[in-house]
Write an enzyme that holds these catalytic residues in place. Sequence first.
Site, mmCIF file in Angstrom:
data_model
loop_
_atom_site.group_PDB
_atom_site.id
_atom_site.type_symbol
_atom_site.label_atom_id
_atom_site.label_comp_id
_atom_site.label_asym_id
_atom_site.label_seq_id
_atom_site.Cartn_x
_atom_site.Cartn_y
_atom_site.Cartn_z
ATOM 1 N N ASP A 67 -19.362 7.068 126.875
ATOM 2 C CA ASP A 67 -19.252 7.980 125.735
ATOM 3 C C ASP A 67 -20.009 7.298 124.609
ATOM 4 O OD1 ASP A 67 -18.616 9.412 123.464
ATOM 5 O OD2 ASP A 67 -16.465 9.488 123.873
ATOM 6 N N ASN A 94 -30.373 10.887 127.031
ATOM 7 C CA ASN A 94 -30.300 12.336 127.175
ATOM 8 C C ASN A 94 -29.071 12.938 126.505
ATOM 9 O OD1 ASN A 94 -30.783 15.022 128.645
ATOM 10 N ND2 ASN A 94 -28.779 14.412 129.415
ATOM 11 N N SER A 151 -36.527 17.859 121.203
ATOM 12 C CA SER A 151 -36.576 19.314 121.327
ATOM 13 C C SER A 151 -37.829 19.857 120.657
ATOM 14 C CB SER A 151 -35.335 19.916 120.660
ATOM 15 O OG SER A 151 -35.463 21.315 120.512
ATOM 16 N N TYR A 186 -28.852 20.882 114.287
ATOM 17 C CA TYR A 186 -29.433 20.346 115.523
ATOM 18 C C TYR A 186 -30.900 20.001 115.312
ATOM 19 C CZ TYR A 186 -31.071 20.292 120.387
ATOM 20 O OH TYR A 186 -31.635 19.935 121.585
ATOM 21 N N LYS A 190 -32.630 16.217 115.573
ATOM 22 C CA LYS A 190 -33.666 15.899 116.554
ATOM 23 C C LYS A 190 -34.957 15.439 115.865
ATOM 24 C CE LYS A 190 -31.618 16.599 120.536
ATOM 25 N NZ LYS A 190 -31.461 15.536 121.538
ATOM 26 N N THR A 221 -29.759 25.800 129.502
ATOM 27 C CA THR A 221 -28.626 24.886 129.607
ATOM 28 C C THR A 221 -27.469 25.454 128.795
ATOM 29 O OG1 THR A 221 -29.166 23.576 127.647
ATOM 30 C CG2 THR A 221 -30.292 22.991 129.697
#
Length: 270
Positions: A67, A94, A151, A186, A190, A221
């Site tokens: 974790d 990842n 991303s 997000y 990234k 996903t």
Amino acid sequence: MADKSIVLVTGGNTGIGYETVKALYASFDAHVVLMGSRSLDRAHAAIEKLQSEVSQSQSEVVPIQIDIEDDTSIEKLNQEIESKYGRLDILVNNAGGSYDAVMSEKPTVAGIREAFDHSYSLNVTSTHVLTSTLIPLILKSSQPRILFVTSGLSSLDNCSNARLPTLAAPIPKGWPKPPVLSQIAYRSSKTGLNMLMLEWQRFLKVDGVKVFCISPGFLATNLAGIGAEKLRQMGAGDPSLGGALIKHVVEGKRDADAGKVINAQGVQPW
């Protein structure tokens, strides 16, 4: 063991992480793939599924608990890899997440803070802590590589030119603005991850470590909680495309692009 590369894939039991483990397991090159998962039970289930899909392999897959937001878990992982293998050849960062939905569920300042804090904690800070902890093991490798999974949404160029459909919609005047699928927390995290990669490349180039950001593309996903099937209806590709790209980088086929954000087509604009 010396002839097999030791590869750690965080978040390896699902999504692009699982497809990466699968691609490496099916490869002609031999690897020991450490499938990182917050739950060992989920890792064992994923490995059982993997072995039913790939009947023969020169590689082995080993479940390992991690974790990345838990420093005790990180240190335990570090000690386990050191005691069993003595080195780490490739780290595939990842594990990540999207928490922008919190801002719709909690349309308050508290919702904004929660979404941004968790996005940066997982996608940037914890990734940096894990990488920092594992560096001594990586430096023992003869062909070390570090991969950060980013991303297409991290690209300032892509976003500023409204190449993404969700960013091309007209915005009405006034406040508050209507909610949009902009994934701002997000995306921001990234973009921060891209800078983190650039700094690791600067730090470790003298040590011969090749560092990359990998942009897998728009894939189906469960990252944002939208659901894989709905994403497919929106044009998302199969997650196996991301696994294949990461496999190519792990196995040295994109070494000329070290220090950059790369995708299947080439180098992603910053």
